[in-house]
Write a protein that holds these residues in place. Structure first.
Motif, PDB file in Angstrom:
ATOM      1  N   LEU A 410      42.034  45.814  48.193  1.00  0.00           N
ATOM      2  CA  LEU A 410      42.357  44.490  47.690  1.00  0.00           C
ATOM      3  C   LEU A 410      43.653  44.507  46.879  1.00  0.00           C
ATOM      4  N   ALA A 411      43.879  45.590  46.115  1.00  0.00           N
ATOM      5  CA  ALA A 411      45.094  45.695  45.304  1.00  0.00           C
ATOM      6  C   ALA A 411      46.340  45.750  46.167  1.00  0.00           C
ATOM      7  N   ALA A 412      46.207  46.275  47.376  1.00  0.00           N
ATOM      8  CA  ALA A 412      47.365  46.370  48.268  1.00  0.00           C
ATOM      9  C   ALA A 412      47.681  45.050  48.952  1.00  0.00           C
ATOM     10  N   THR A 420      50.003  40.074  40.476  1.00  0.00           N
ATOM     11  CA  THR A 420      49.908  41.043  39.376  1.00  0.00           C
ATOM     12  C   THR A 420      51.287  41.342  38.798  1.00  0.00           C
ATOM     13  N   GLU A 421      52.257  41.557  39.688  1.00  0.00           N
ATOM     14  CA  GLU A 421      53.607  41.860  39.197  1.00  0.00           C
ATOM     15  C   GLU A 421      54.209  40.693  38.423  1.00  0.00           C
ATOM     16  N   LEU A 450      47.519  50.152  35.479  1.00  0.00           N
ATOM     17  CA  LEU A 450      48.136  51.285  34.777  1.00  0.00           C
ATOM     18  C   LEU A 450      49.211  51.946  35.630  1.00  0.00           C
ATOM     19  N   ALA A 451      49.034  51.915  36.952  1.00  0.00           N
ATOM     20  CA  ALA A 451      50.054  52.490  37.829  1.00  0.00           C
ATOM     21  C   ALA A 451      51.353  51.691  37.758  1.00  0.00           C
ATOM     22  N   ILE A 456      50.805  49.960  29.135  1.00  0.00           N
ATOM     23  CA  ILE A 456      50.271  48.622  28.822  1.00  0.00           C
ATOM     24  C   ILE A 456      49.324  48.617  27.629  1.00  0.00           C
ATOM     25  N   PRO A 457      48.496  49.674  27.382  1.00  0.00           N
ATOM     26  CA  PRO A 457      47.666  49.638  26.168  1.00  0.00           C
ATOM     27  C   PRO A 457      48.507  49.555  24.898  1.00  0.00           C
TER      28      PRO A 457
END
Length: 1923
Positions: A410-412, A420-421, A450-451, A456-457
């Protein structure tokens, strides 16, 4: 033709039951003329038609009866029978219509009775259980709603309207529920179209349709009606397959009337039209989505079409609806639509999936809606955007068929990846980003996030310093780390996964806890840490282990928590959430006792709070408090009560209250265990000791705490100390109440209250801080009544006499003290006897009921009567002489005391009503009289300067003329003509006094004590506006608390309707005519209370008053009458407040009609007009609009008018009238705040106070064409070729708005309101001839350009710049373009999420473009302003490219960039010198820019060359030799930064070789520098450098010996003509010289040492600026090892003690920064080798409170080490006694200051507590004398102190005798000062007695008998000390 016979009308006659018939017979009169006789004749007829005339006679008969003004029982009974008749008639009977028509015309007097009759009859019918009667009941309700004009009957009656609306809503819901439940019943009965069920449903559908289209109803009713309409259509329409098509045609407003059933057309005709309202369509959509079955695609293709049609209708409505409530409905309906779409997609056709996938237009528009509304001010609407976004992801997942796929697949997906970007690219100040990213994480997992963004944290934690973002950020982090944990655990084969998890989520947290700023750490601890520990409790040991190892190295400071603070925060959070099983075990295994004590007195306030929280908080409320914990708490209280921060004080009190609750609840458990005598031992502490032992420890601990708290209320204690002590005592009294029945309590505060402590609490009323008075009063009220009752009536009488005296004091705060005293005395049973001497009236008996309440009511009444008698006499005197009243007996204090007494009384349940009625009448009368006396001053055009300060007779005569001229006859006619004071040759005092009877002719008045005093304007004004304020608050209190009579003859009411109207008229006159802000602002407070009461009042005439008042004032504003008394200056004075009060009190649940009408009127008035006479109404309208937009109570109801308000403000800014421009500016500022939020920082223009352009223009669409048109008009003529200067005032406002917008993620692609059209106009505004406008245009352009487009835009702008060969160009154009380039480049360099290579290439391309226009940075460009900006651009480029290449500069060299910069610098005026002989425009700016570039070049050359060559275009020496101070200052600042870093070892590298051996240069510069700031920097540099480097060069460089140079620096330090910073820098530099010279020629520098000490001492006074004292503290810190703690003192004892005294003085400064700096001195002193054992807190960061104690401990220890106890002791005893303060002079000066000035006070230290210093000094001296083996002193050495002390004792006794009996209230300042000195003297006496050997060691304990006031003896040193 056939003639049809006319059909005779058959009318069923009305009848009544036998009981009603008997009633009519008994009520009918003999003559047959009353209503009962009329009805009796009517019902006896058998023909309905014959009865109609009788029915029509009812109203005329009642109109005659109405003239008598009474509703007798006969008429009341007849009305009840009429109601029964009406409800008994059938729905189609004509008599029902006739009767309804008659009843609609009832006189208002009988209306209430008729309504009650109908209501009771309907209620009886509704209670029926007969199923067959339900239809009749429904018909009756329907006929009542249809036939009676409810709007007319209940117009203005908000209460009845609201009740009817609620009843209506319930009825609709019942109908919907009935149809939903009875599905089977429907199908049977609906087959027959003529059945009763069918007819009922048709009738109901028709009614619901009307409700749906009626915008006057509540929107909840419309919403429910929309549900009902769709439900009924679904139930009644056949065939079912065509229902979606029918509803689609309804929504699209395209119903074919020929193809729909007749019943549908008859019932829903209004919905079949084209002009269906927006709200009706919206609620139809809601009904469609809610009532139809969307599961599993049961409606087929037509259902799918309906789904798409519905969303398109919703999209259309979203661009039209602007009302906030409808917006809320729309967001919920859109969310509901996405839920329905998900249901349909689970089994839908491919075409629908294509229409709803991520790339479809519908999803794009849904995303646009989300992006537009995710920052909406309504929380609920923002929540709906989250639901919509989450459903969008689920919809896309269903359309692509990946519901069961892995997260990686799904992320791809292209849509998900792009989404997301785009989210990650957004700034972190956008709240919606967090919400949507959380949804994405749930969808694809956190690994993919995270990739894309590994850090991001940390990025999210960085923004957690902003309170508004914290909840969103913490929720996102929680979603992420939970997802990450489950992902890692699912893939791990062992426990090593936790290390990666810790590295990702815990390590950034620990960094923030140790290094982050205060707010950031606080929010992370409160929001993030608990969630992290709840997710993985095992992380606590990992965190503690890391923090323990770094706690020693990172101890923290006043502005940093350090590792110790982080450790305490983690432990506190863990214990509060149950992750620490036992407190004692936690201390043993995780943290030591020493760490806990360090935390309790740490310099950082939050570390102290966290440590206290660790001790007090527990997840178990019954957990036993250990002995060790109790000791720590006692230790904490000793040093932490005097905290200046209100937040810290509140947290301390809150945490201690939690501890007390734990003690109370755990004690109950202990009592039960003790009583049960169980063999099973309890857990934890109880395993070690018996419950009775623990209970006794509790009791001792609480008693010890109370002792400490009462000791803290010593004379002269600070406000923070008193606040903390009283609040904690109040908590104790609340948590440990007096036991009732068999209950047991471990502690009672009343047992520890004796007479002295009772007196302490009473004396707290004398505090100047009202909070202290409130706390003391509340505490006394919490104590049992016997404890707080006076036994001495003489004392009671004295206090009441003091209260009366204070109530007429000229000091405003004295009357507050009087009010609290009186309110306390009211609770005394013995008060009546004490009041007998003051009251002319007789004793008042108590009422019945509760004895205590009756006593309070009786006493309150007596006190108010006493005050009223005095007030009446004083008002009479004030009417004769206002000046005398202002000087001697300002009457506002009396009114204040009356108001406070009333507020403490439950006035709605009074018992002595007959006694109160005349009192209330007299209160109103006196209020109006007092208001009339002071109104002339308050309503004059210049109240602030009404009475001049002249006292001679000539001035007094002039004064009378002035007063006669400016009496309240002043109007607003000065807008048309000037006011000229007429000249007079002579004055007739009699005439003047007759014309102005209330003002004396002289401003010299005899005071209370017969002394002559001057009456200043300030006195008169204060007296007048405070009197008006108190009158307003009294009237507001009376309105708010007293019951109003519903009928004039009601015996229980205390206010009549007429009195309420009079109060309203008084407020109106005062608010509309007063000029003084203090007066009308507080009158507004009282008026708001009145309007709120009126809106809740059942009396309709009173309900309508606010509306009438509103129309009247609006008419007066519109009339623009020159004789109007409305104030058009002072921002319209009280007029906005008046209208604000009327509108804000309007019921929010209604339609807010008053607000709507008023806003339309005001906006029409505020617009531009050609009529010059309408200027005043326009100003009023603008000022009122400003007030309404600022009022938060109007909430979102005001938002629809923001656009029109902004238009009025922008257009008003172009007005030629200054008043209009001024009001427009104020309105515009308010609107900016209302739209973008309150600005909470200095530079937040592009951060929090912004919004996307699409969001802004979707909320205010009218502004899009308006702003664009205005901007275009400005841009077209901004720099015309005609050469005329056109400043365009509105440009400023336009750019201010546009600069707060930024592009939406959807902007430019899908948004209809794109920001692109604004860009060219903003660019053209950069050509403005006004410098500020060009700057604003450049800033405004930045957010309008997408980040990706910035490089292209910069290149385009650079291309527009002229070449050097061009002949014709304008520097304004060039400057505007360059500013735009600079700001765009700056924004681009700050942007994130860019790959270095891509970013570097784009910057390199920009650099190439800049090289083409380099002539602008050289001399070829004659304009210094544009040269400066171009140089700034070059500097910014070099920094960006240098940062990317980490200083290697290959790109810069490759481009030849540095070579060009070298040429620019070589050819600049820095090298060749300036040819200008005068100041050139832009010279300072150019100098700063070229110098910054030159400094950057020098560093770059030095970095490249290393230690080899220095062939740069310029050197630091050349820059330092510049004749311009701007150049030298910038250079020195850069050098100082490097030298400071090298000296403190903070820099990454040592001092560069370039700066070696520059000592001589700085010496030469120092001698010839005449610029003060430059000289300061040079001296600081010399201080940072090693003296051995430059001291030997003094003779060769400046021809001075080191000693002569020392003299030079000392001269600077002592010379007053130099700046403070210069003096302090010279003092620092001279210390270095002194220290070195001491070892060379000590004797010769001894005088200089003394001089240096004196300079330091003179820099520490409280009267000096903060800068001076901070520098002195820094000097003391740096010199501590050499002068303060040196084992072999360099200075003499007197000088050393003088420096220590400086430290102690600075530790008691009121300013936190100075105390913190002085604490650093103490920390340094404790950490030396010879002093580290003096205390247990060596090397610890401690707070100033304990630092004072520790400093004295170290000093006493040093005296022993130096063997200087004998000579040092007299000095310390002198400190103890307070030598240097002449008591008599101090008392007289205070008295004189209070007499002469009303407000002006000398500087007062509100933090320092002299008795605390005395306590600590006494403690350490007594310990020192008791333990040391000191040699006895000779009597001669102490004779001075003995003589001073004995004189002091004698003087104190004399002064105490001169004070009045209640001096603590009447002479508070003098009394407190004497008490302080008394304590000092007692302490000194005891020590002197011990020194003389007259007493043993026990003599060091002060006894209470030695003090005049036993309650305030010197507090003994506590058992728990710091050292």
């Amino acid at each position: 033709m056939v003639v049809k016979k006319k059909k005779e009308m058959q009318v069923t006659a009305l009848t009544i039951c036998h009981q009603d018939l008997e009633t009519l017979n008994s009520l009918a009169d003999v003559e047959g003329k009353n209503l009962a006789s009329l009805l009796l004749h009517c019902v006896q007829l058998t023909d309905g038609v014959s009865q109609i005339p009788y029915v029509k006679q009812i109203v005329p008969l009642l109109e005659k009866a109405d003239k008598n003004g009474t509703c007798d029982p006969t008429i009341r009974s007849c009305l009840e029978i009429l109601a029964g008749i009406y409800l008994s008639l059938s729905l189609k009977n004509p008599l029902k219509k006739v009767l309804a028509s008659s009843l609609n015309c009832l006189p208002d007097f009988f209306l209430t009775e008729a309504i009650q009759s109908f209501t009771s009859r309907l209620q009886e019918e509704l209670n029926t259980t007969d199923l067959y009667s339900y239809r009749k009941v429904i018909d009756n309700i329907s006929s009542c709603l249809e036939n009676f004009n409810l709007e007319k009957k209940f117009a203005g009656n908000h209460i009845v309207q609201t009740q009817l609306m609620n009843d209506l809503l319930v009825g609709i819901r019942v109908s919907v529920m009935l149809v939903q439940k009875a599905q089977g019943l429907q199908r049977i009965h609906l087959k027959i179209s003529g059945s009763p069920t069918w007819q009922s449903m048709c009738g109901l559908l028709s009614i619901f349709t009307k409700f749906l289209s009626d915008d006057d109803l509540l929107q909840t009713i419309q919403s429910t009606s929309g549900l009902a309409v769709i439900l009924f259509i679904k139930a009644m329409f056949h065939p079912e397959e065509k229902i979606p098509d029918l509803i689609s045609s309804l929504l699209l407003r395209s119903v074919d009337c020929t193809s729909v059933p007749e019943w549908f057309l008859n019932s829903c005709r209004s919905l079949c039209c084209v002009d269906v309202s927006e709200s009706a369509l919206l609620f139809l959509c809601q009904g469609t989505l809610t009532m139809l079955d969307w599961q599993n695609g049961r409606m087929g293709p037509s259902g799918e079409a309906l789904l798409l049609d519905t969303v398109h209708v919703l999209f259309t409505l979203s661009s039209q609806i602007k009302e906030s409530t409808l917006e809320m409905f729309l967001s919920r309906i859109l969310a509901s639509w996405t839920n329905s779409a998900i249901h349909v997609l689970e089994s839908s056709s491919p075409s629908l999936k294509d229409s709803l996938n991520g790339n479809s237009s519908i999803v794009r528009r849904l995303l646009e809606y989300v992006y537009t509304h995710w920052e909406h001010p309504l929380d609920a609407l923002r929540h709906q955007t989250k639901i919509i976004f989450r459903n969008i992801l689920q919809m896309h997942q269903l359309t692509v068929g990946k519901s069961g796929f892995e997260e990686s697949d799904l992320a791809a997906d292209g849509f998900i990846f792009e989404l997301t970007e785009s989210l990650l690219r957004l700034e972190w100040h956008i709240k919606g980003k967090y919400i949507c990213l959380g949804c994405v994480v749930d969808c694809i997992g956190v690994e993919h996030i995270l990739a894309l963004a590994k850090t991001i944290p940390s990025q999210i934690l960085e923004v957690m310093g902003d309170q508004s973002l914290v909840p969103y950020a913490s929720d996102l982090l929680e979603t992420m780390f939970k997802n990450h944990k489950s992902h890692l655990k699912s893939q791990a084969v062992d426990s090593t996964w936790i290390d990666k998890w810790h590295e990702t989520w815990v390590s950034p947290l620990l960094y923030i806890l140790c290094e982050g700023n205060l707010d950031q750490k606080s929010y992370v601890i409160d929001y993030y840490l608990p969630k992290l520990l709840n997710c993985n409790p095992e992380s606590l040991s990992y965190m503690v282990k890391i923090l323990q190892t770094s706690a020693d190295a990172k101890t923290g400071s006043y502005n940093s928590r350090g590792a110790l603070g982080a450790l305490m925060a983690c432990l506190r959070t863990a214990r509060a959430h149950g992750h620490l099983q036992s407190a004692t075990d936690a201390w043993r295994s995780l943290v030591s006792s020493a760490r806990i004590k360090q935390g309790l007195i740490h310099q950082h306030c939050q570390v102290r709070i966290d440590t206290l929280g660790l001790l007090c908080e527990s997840n178990r409320s019954t957990e036993i408090v250990s002995t060790e914990e109790m000791q720590w708490i006692q230790f904490f209280i000793t040093y932490n009560l005097n905290s200046q921060s209100p937040g810290v004080r509140q947290q301390i009190c809150s945490l201690l209250k939690k501890l007390f609750c734990r003690i109370q609840e755990s004690s109950q458990v202990l009592y039960k265990l003790e009583q049960s005598k169980s063999k099973h031992e309890p857990e934890n502490e109880l395993t070690k000791q018996h419950p009775s032992v623990s209970l006794q420890q509790y009791k001792n601990f609480m008693s010890s705490i109370c002792n400490s708290l009462f000791e803290a209320l010593f004379p002269g204690s600070s406000y923070p100390t008193r606040f903390s002590a009283l609040t904690i005592l109040g908590s104790i009294a609340e948590v440990f109440p007096a036991p009732e029945g068999q209950a047991q309590t471990v502690y009672q505060l009343s047992h520890d209250i004796d007479v002295s402590r009772f007196q302490i609490l009473i004396e707290c009323f004398a505090s100047t801080f009202e909070t202290v008075k409130i706390l003391a009063f509340d505490l006394l009220m919490k104590l049992p009544k016997p404890v707080v009752q006076f036994q001495d009536s003489e004392k009671l009488q004295g206090l009441f006499q003091a209260a009366l005296a204070l109530s007429t004091s000229t000091k405003p705060y004295d009357c507050v003290t009087a009010s609290y005293l009186m309110n306390f005395l009211i609770w005394q049973n013995a008060l009546p006897s004490a009041l007998s001497a003051y009251l002319k009236t007789q004793h008042i008996a108590c009422g019945d009921g509760d004895k205590s309440a009756a006593v309070v009511e009786r006493n309150t009444l007596m006190v108010i009567k006493c005050l009223l008698e005095n007030l009446e006499e004083e008002v009479s005197q004030a009417e004769n002489s206002l000046l005398r009243a202002a000087a001697s007996f300002p009457v506002y204090g009396r009114v204040h005391c009356i108001t406070r007494a009333l507020q403490k009384l439950p006035l709605n349940s009074l018992q002595l009503v007959s006694e109160w009625k005349p009192v209330v009448e007299k209160l109103l009368s006196m209020s109006y009289r007092l208001s009339a006396v002071v109104s002339p001053v308050i309503q004059s055009s210049s109240p602030e300067g009404l009475i001049p300060m002249d006292t001679d007779s000539e001035s007094a005569s002039r004064l009378q003329t002035i007063l006669n001229e400016i009496q309240p006859r002043d109007t607003n006619d000065y807008f048309n003509q000037a006011k000229i004071l007429k000249e007079r040759d002579s004055f007739d005092f009699e005439d003047l006094n007759a014309s102005v009877p209330n003002i004396d002719a002289s401003a010299e008045i005899k005071g209370k004590e017969g002394k002559t005093c001057d009456v200043t304007a300030q006195m008169v004004l204060v007296c007048c506006w405070r009197s008006m304020k108190e009158v307003a608050l009294l009237l507001g209190t009376l309105c708010q608390l007293l019951p109003m009579q519903p009928v004039p003859a009601s015996p229980d009411g205390l206010l009549t309707v007429e009195q309420v109207k009079e109060i309203g008229d008084h407020f109106k006159q005062h608010l509309l005519q007063s000029r003084h802000r203090g007066a009308f602002e507080l009158a507004y407070t009282g008026f708001v209370k009145l309007t709120e009461i009126l809106n809740r009042c059942p009396n309709v005439s009173l309900q309508k008053l606010p509306e009438q008042w509103l129309w009247n004032v609006l008419e007066e504003i519109k009339s623009s009458d020159p004789s109007s008394k409305l104030c058009a200056t002072r921002r319209s004075a009280g007029i906005p407040f008046y209208i604000q009060a009327l509108l804000a009190s309007e019921p929010k649940k209604g339609k807010m009609d008053l607000l709507k009408i008023t806003m339309k009127e005001l906006i029409s008035l505020a617009g531009p007009t050609d009529d010059s006479q309408s200027t005043v109404p326009q100003v009023h309208a603008l000022n009122i609009l400003r007030a309404l937009f600022r009022d938060t109570r109007l909430g979102e109801n005001i938002i629809p008018y923001v656009a029109d308000g902004a238009k009025a403000a922008i257009l008003g800014f172009t007005s030629p009238v200054w008043a209009v421009r001024n009001s427009s500016t104020l309105l515009f500022s308010t609107l900016i705040t209302r739209i973008f939020g309150v600005k909470r920082g200095k530079d937040e223009l592009f951060k929090k106070n912004t919004m996307t352009g699409s969001e802004f223009f979707s909320r205010f669409p009218e502004l899009y064409p308006f702003l664009l048109k205005q901007l275009e008009a400005v841009a077209d003529t901004v720099d015309s070729d005609l050469g005329e200067l056109n400043r365009h005032p509105s440009m400023f406002l336009l750019l201010l708005v546009l600069g707060r917008l930024y592009p939406s993620p959807m902007d430019g692609t899908y948004s209809a309101l794109s920001m692109a059209p604004f860009v060219p106009f903003i660019m053209r505004c950069g050509c403005s001839p006004v410098y500020r406008s060009r700057e604003m245009a450049a800033r405004a352009l930045v957010p309008f350009v997408m980040k990706d487009e910035i490089p292209d835009t910069i290149r385009a702008l650079l291309a527009k710049l002229p070449n050097c060969t061009d002949q014709c160009f304008r520097q304004n154009h060039i400057h505007g373009t360059l500013l735009q380039v600079f700001h765009l480049l700056q924004a681009f360099s700050d942007s994130k999420y860019r790959m270095n290579a891509h970013f570097q290439q784009e910057l390199a391309d920009v650099a190439v473009c800049t090289q083409a226009k380099l002539w602008l940075a050289k001399r070829q460009n004659p304009c210094l302003v544009t040269r400066a900006v171009y140089i700034d651009i070059l500097l910014l480029l070099t920094r960006c490219l240098d940062k990317l290449t980490k200083g290697n500069q290959p790109v810069l060299d490759h481009l030849g960039f540095w070579e060009e910069i070298r040429k620019i610098i070589s050819g600049s005026e820095l090298i060749t010198g300036f040819p200008y002989t005068f100041t050139v425009p832009g010279l300072p700016q150019y100098l700063q820019s070229i110098t910054k570039l030159a400094i950057a070049t020098v560093w770059a050359v030095a970095a490249q060359a290393g230690e080899h060559t220095r062939d740069g275009p310029i050197s630091f020496s050349q820059l330092l030799e510049s004749s311009f101070p701007e150049v030298r200052l910038l250079t020195l600042e850069a050098l100082l930064e490097r030298f400071s870093a090298a000296a403190s070892c903070l820099g990454d590298k040592e001092l560069p070789p370039l700066l070696w051996n520059m000592g001589g240069t700085f010496l030469i510069l120092a001698m010839k520098e005449n610029h003060p700031e430059c000289l300061c920097k040079i001296l600081k540099i010399l201080h940072c450098m090693d003296p051995s480097e430059w001291l030997p060069q003094t003779e060769c460089c400046i021809h001075l010996t080191p000693k002569e140079f020392l003299n030079w620096t000392m001269d600077i330090a002592s010379n007053e003509r130099f700046l403070i910073s210069n003096s302090m820098s010279a003092l620092m530099a001279s210390f270095e010289l002194l220290y070195i010279l001491c070892f060379q020629t000590r004797d010769s520098v001894t005088p200089k040492l003394k001089q240096w000490v004196q300079l330091v001492v003179s820099s520490c006074g409280d009267h000096l600026p903060t800068e001076s004292r901070l520098a002195a503290a820094e000097i003391l810190t740096s010199t501590t090892p050499f002068f303060l703690t040196n084992p072999h003192p360099i200075l003499g004892l007197q000088d050393t003690l003088a420096l220590w005294r400086c430290v102690l003085t600075l530790l008691q400064s009121e300013e936190q920064a100075i105390r913190d700096a002085a604490t650093e001195t103490v920390t340094t002193a404790m950490s030396q080798e010879n002093t580290c054992l003096s205390t247990e807190f060596a090397f610890c960061q401690v707070d100033a409170s304990i630092a004072l104690d520790l400093a004295l401990a170290v000093l006493c220890d040093l005296l022993q080490q130096w063997d200087q106890l004998a000579p040092g002791l007299p000095v310390l005893l002198g400190w103890l006694l307070g030598e240097g303060d002449d008591l008599m002079v101090c008392v007289e000066s205070v008295h004189q200051a209070e007499e002469d000035y009303l407000f002006e006070k000398a500087e007062v230290n509100f933090w320092a507590e002299s008795l605390i210093f005395v306590k600590y000094l006494y403690k350490h001296l007594s310990r020192l004398l008791s333990t040391s083996s000191w040699n006895p002193l000779s009597p001669e050495s102490l004779c001075h102190l003995q003589r001073t002390t004995s004189e002091q004792c004698h003087l104190l006794s004399q002064l105490f005798r001169e004070l009045p009996p209640t001096a603590e209230f009447l002479k508070t300042v003098e009394f407190t000062r004497l008490r302080l000195q008394e304590e000092r003297t007692l302490a000194c006496l005891r020590l002197l007695a011990f020194l003389e050997g007259k007493e043993g060691k026990d003599a060091l304990v002060l006894s209470a008998s030695d003090s005049r006031a036993q309650a305030n003896q010197l507090p003994l040193p506590g058992t728990q000390t710091a050292c």
